[in-house]
Design a protein around this motif. Structure first.
Motif, short mmCIF file in Angstrom:
data_model
loop_
_atom_site.label_atom_id
_atom_site.label_comp_id
_atom_site.label_asym_id
_atom_site.label_seq_id
_atom_site.Cartn_x
_atom_site.Cartn_y
_atom_site.Cartn_z
N THR A 96 5.11 -13.57 0.92
CA THR A 96 6.38 -12.89 0.65
C THR A 96 6.45 -12.47 -0.81
O THR A 96 6.80 -11.32 -1.13
CB THR A 96 7.57 -13.79 0.99
OG1 THR A 96 7.51 -14.15 2.38
CG2 THR A 96 8.89 -13.10 0.70
N GLY A 97 6.12 -13.38 -1.71
CA GLY A 97 6.16 -13.07 -3.14
C GLY A 97 5.19 -11.96 -3.51
O GLY A 97 5.52 -11.08 -4.33
N TYR A 98 4.02 -11.98 -2.91
CA TYR A 98 3.01 -10.95 -3.19
C TYR A 98 3.51 -9.57 -2.78
O TYR A 98 3.42 -8.60 -3.55
CB TYR A 98 1.73 -11.30 -2.44
CG TYR A 98 0.59 -10.34 -2.62
CD1 TYR A 98 -0.30 -10.48 -3.68
CD2 TYR A 98 0.38 -9.28 -1.73
CE1 TYR A 98 -1.35 -9.59 -3.86
CE2 TYR A 98 -0.67 -8.40 -1.90
CZ TYR A 98 -1.54 -8.55 -2.97
OH TYR A 98 -2.58 -7.68 -3.14
N LEU A 99 4.05 -9.45 -1.58
CA LEU A 99 4.50 -8.15 -1.08
C LEU A 99 5.76 -7.67 -1.79
O LEU A 99 5.92 -6.47 -2.04
CB LEU A 99 4.73 -8.24 0.43
CG LEU A 99 3.48 -8.51 1.27
CD1 LEU A 99 3.85 -8.75 2.73
CD2 LEU A 99 2.47 -7.36 1.15
N GLU A 100 6.64 -8.60 -2.14
CA GLU A 100 7.87 -8.20 -2.84
C GLU A 100 7.60 -7.70 -4.24
O GLU A 100 8.38 -6.91 -4.79
CB GLU A 100 8.85 -9.38 -2.88
CG GLU A 100 9.50 -9.69 -1.54
CD GLU A 100 10.50 -10.83 -1.62
OE1 GLU A 100 10.48 -11.55 -2.65
OE2 GLU A 100 11.29 -11.00 -0.66
N ALA A 101 6.50 -8.14 -4.84
CA ALA A 101 6.18 -7.73 -6.21
C ALA A 101 5.62 -6.31 -6.28
O ALA A 101 5.53 -5.73 -7.37
CB ALA A 101 5.17 -8.72 -6.81
N LEU A 102 5.26 -5.75 -5.14
CA LEU A 102 4.72 -4.39 -5.12
C LEU A 102 5.84 -3.37 -5.25
O LEU A 102 6.97 -3.61 -4.83
CB LEU A 102 3.97 -4.16 -3.80
CG LEU A 102 2.74 -5.05 -3.56
CD1 LEU A 102 2.27 -4.92 -2.12
CD2 LEU A 102 1.61 -4.69 -4.53
N ASP A 103 5.52 -2.24 -5.85
CA ASP A 103 6.50 -1.16 -6.00
C ASP A 103 6.50 -0.33 -4.72
O ASP A 103 5.87 0.73 -4.63
CB ASP A 103 6.12 -0.30 -7.21
CG ASP A 103 7.18 0.76 -7.54
OD1 ASP A 103 8.30 0.63 -7.00
OD2 ASP A 103 6.87 1.67 -8.32
N ALA A 104 7.21 -0.81 -3.73
CA ALA A 104 7.18 -0.19 -2.40
C ALA A 104 7.87 1.17 -2.39
O ALA A 104 8.91 1.36 -3.05
CB ALA A 104 7.86 -1.11 -1.39
N PRO A 105 7.32 2.14 -1.66
CA PRO A 105 8.00 3.44 -1.49
C PRO A 105 9.34 3.25 -0.79
O PRO A 105 9.62 2.20 -0.20
CB PRO A 105 7.02 4.23 -0.61
CG PRO A 105 5.71 3.54 -0.74
CD PRO A 105 6.03 2.09 -0.97
N ALA A 106 10.15 4.30 -0.84
CA ALA A 106 11.52 4.21 -0.32
C ALA A 106 11.56 3.95 1.18
O ALA A 106 12.34 3.10 1.65
CB ALA A 106 12.28 5.48 -0.66
N ASP A 107 10.74 4.67 1.94
CA ASP A 107 10.82 4.57 3.40
C ASP A 107 9.83 3.54 3.94
O ASP A 107 8.89 3.87 4.65
CB ASP A 107 10.55 5.94 4.02
CG ASP A 107 10.82 5.96 5.53
OD1 ASP A 107 11.44 4.99 6.03
OD2 ASP A 107 10.39 6.92 6.20
N VAL A 108 10.04 2.30 3.55
CA VAL A 108 9.20 1.20 4.02
C VAL A 108 10.08 -0.03 4.24
O VAL A 108 10.91 -0.37 3.40
CB VAL A 108 8.08 0.85 3.00
CG1 VAL A 108 7.41 -0.47 3.38
CG2 VAL A 108 7.04 1.95 2.96
N THR A 109 9.88 -0.68 5.38
CA THR A 109 10.54 -1.95 5.65
C THR A 109 9.47 -2.99 5.92
O THR A 109 8.57 -2.78 6.74
CB THR A 109 11.47 -1.85 6.88
OG1 THR A 109 12.47 -0.86 6.63
CG2 THR A 109 12.14 -3.19 7.17
N VAL A 110 9.54 -4.10 5.19
CA VAL A 110 8.55 -5.17 5.31
C VAL A 110 9.24 -6.43 5.81
O VAL A 110 10.21 -6.89 5.21
CB VAL A 110 7.86 -5.44 3.96
CG1 VAL A 110 6.83 -6.57 4.10
CG2 VAL A 110 7.21 -4.18 3.41
N GLU A 111 8.72 -6.98 6.91
CA GLU A 111 9.25 -8.23 7.47
C GLU A 111 8.13 -9.25 7.53
O GLU A 111 7.14 -9.06 8.23
CB GLU A 111 9.79 -8.00 8.88
CG GLU A 111 10.89 -6.97 9.01
CD GLU A 111 11.16 -6.65 10.48
OE1 GLU A 111 11.88 -7.44 11.13
OE2 GLU A 111 10.63 -5.63 10.95
#
Length: 345
Positions: A97-112
Motif C-alpha cells: 500500500t505504501g509503495y503504490l501510494e507514493a507513486l504520482d498516479a495519473p488522474a484516471d486511476v483507482t488502486v485497491e
C-alpha cells in the motif's frame, strides 16, 4: 476405535507437486487497478512496459525501489477493464500500500489493495491440467501458457472467477481468482483430490520453486541489488529512466558477483552468511538453504564472486556443525519437470 491421521511432511508435499498436483491458498495481497490511465500508472514502476500487453493474459514483472533495489516480483493480469497485481515475493499489505501510494498516479486511476471479497488459490503439478478442466467449459488444452479465461466456481453460480495458466514450479500451474475465495479454494481442493493430488504446504512448494530456479519466491531478495540477485533478465534496459528506480540500476557484467545454486550432500545444513570457499579462499556467501524435501541432495543459494558462479565447480562450505562440506555449483532447473513429458488431453 481410534482413527490415525497421517501427518504430511515437506517431502510428501514435494513429491505431490512433482508427481501429481499440489493445491495451496494464495496469501499475498491482490491489487485491482482500474481507469483509463492504468497502463500509464503501471509503467511508472514495472520494469517491463505495458505497451504490448494483450487482454486476458498474465505476465511476471519486477518492481524496484527508488534506490534501484528490487521491491517485489509481481504477476500482472489483464482482465476485462481492470489490471490486477499479485506479489510473487514476500511483501506485506502495508508495504505494498505504501509503495503504490507514493507513486504520482495519473488522474484516471483507482488502486485497491486487497479488495474486499477477492482471493486466489493455486494448484501445480504434472496433472494440474486435469483439475483445471473442472473450472472451464472448453477443452483445457485451449488455455495456453500465460492465458486467462472466465471461469466458474462449482456451487457458487453467481461468483465471478478467472482461471490463469501460470505457475511457480516449472510444472503445469493454474491460478484461480474469485470473489468467492473460500468457495473457490474448496472447489480447487475437491478437484485436486479427485485427481490424486493433495493440499501442500510452503516448504515442499519452496523446494520445487528453488529447483526451478526461482528460490526468490520464498527467500526474497536477501538485500541484493538486481544484478547480483540475477534479476537483470526481468528489466527492459531500453526503458532506463522511465520507471521508478531504473536510473540507479547497474548492468550486469561477467565480473559481477551473483547468486547461483549449490548442491550439497543430503542432510547437510548451512547457516545464512556461511563463507563458501575455493582452495581455502572465500569466494562467496550462503544466502539461503531450500527446505530438505528432496532426499537426493540439499540445495543452497549463495552469492559467488566471478567466475565461480559457473556450473560444475567443486567448492566447500562449513556446515552447522563446523565440518568442511563439499558443495558444487549446478545448473537450473535442477530437476526436469515431469510436465515436460506429460501431455494435456
Amino acid at each position: 476405535m481410534t482413527t490415525t491421521v497421517a501427518v504430511r511432511t515437506a517431502q510428501d508435499d514435494y513429491t505431490t507437486v512433482r508427481t501429481a498436483i499440489g493445491v495451496y491458498p494464495i496469501t499475498a495481497p491482490l491489487v485491482r487497478i482500474s481507469g483509463g490511465d492504468r497502463y500509464e500508472f503501471l509503467d511508472l514502476f514495472l520494469a517491463k512496459s505495458s505497451e504490448y500487453v494483450e487482454p486476458d493474459t498474465v505476465r511476471e514483472a519486477l518492481a524496484l525501489n527508488q534506490d534501484g533495489s528490487p521491491f517485489a516480483i509481481l504477476l500482472h493480469f489483464e482482465i476485462g477493464d481492470d489490471s490486477w497485481l499479485l506479489p510473487r515475493t514476500p511483501v506485506s499489505v502495508d508495504a505494498l500500500t505504501g509503495y503504490l501510494e507514493a507513486l504520482d498516479a495519473p488522474a484516471d486511476v483507482t488502486v485497491e489493495v486487497a479488495p474486499e471479497g477477492w482471493g486466489a488459490t493455486a494448484f501445480e503439478g504434472p496433472n494440474a491440467w486435469a483439475a483445471a478442466a473442472a473450472f472451464v467449459e472448453f477443452d483445457i488444452s485451449g488455455l495456453t501458457l500465460h492465458g486467462v479465461t472466465e471461469s466458474a466456481v462449482p456451487g457458487e453460480p453467481a461468483a465471478l472467477a478467472h482461471l490463469a495458466r501460470v505457475g511457480t514450479t516449472g510444472e503445469y500451474g493454474y491460478l484461480l481468482l474469485s470473489n468467492a475465495p473460500e468457495a473457490g479454494h474448496a472447489a480447487a481442493v475437491e478437484a485436486v483430490l479427485a485427481q490424486g493430488g493433495a493440499e501442500v504446504g510452503a516448504e515442499g512448494l519452496a523446494r520445487v520453486q528453488a529447483e526451478a530456479g526461482m528460490a526468490v519466491y520464498a527467500a526474497g531478495f536477501a538485500g541484493l541489488p538486481v544484478h547480483e540477485a540475477d534479476l537483470a533478465w526481468m528489466v527492459d534496459w531500453n526503458r532506463v529512466g522511465e520507471f521508478l528506480g531504473s536510473e540507479e540500476l547497474v548492468k550486469p557484467t561477467a565480473e559481477n558477483a551473483k547468486i547461483t545454486a549449490l548442491a550439497a550432500p543430503a542432510g547437510a545444513a548451512f547457516a545464512v552468511g556461511t563463507p563458501v570457499t575455493a582452495g581455502g579462499q572465500q569466494i562467496g556467501t550462503v544466502i539461503w538453504q531450500a527446505p530438505s524435501a528432496n532426499a537426493d541432495e540439499e540445495l543452497v543459494v549463495a552469492k559467488l564472486d566471478a567466475p565461480f558462479w559457473v556450473p560444475g565447480l567443486e567448492l566447500s562450505a562449513a556446515d552447522r556443525d563446523g565440518a568442511d562440506t563439499p558443495v558444487r555449483t549446478v545448473t537450473q532447473p535442477r530437476v526436469i519437470a515431469r510436465s515436460l513429458t506429460t501431455r494435456i488431453h
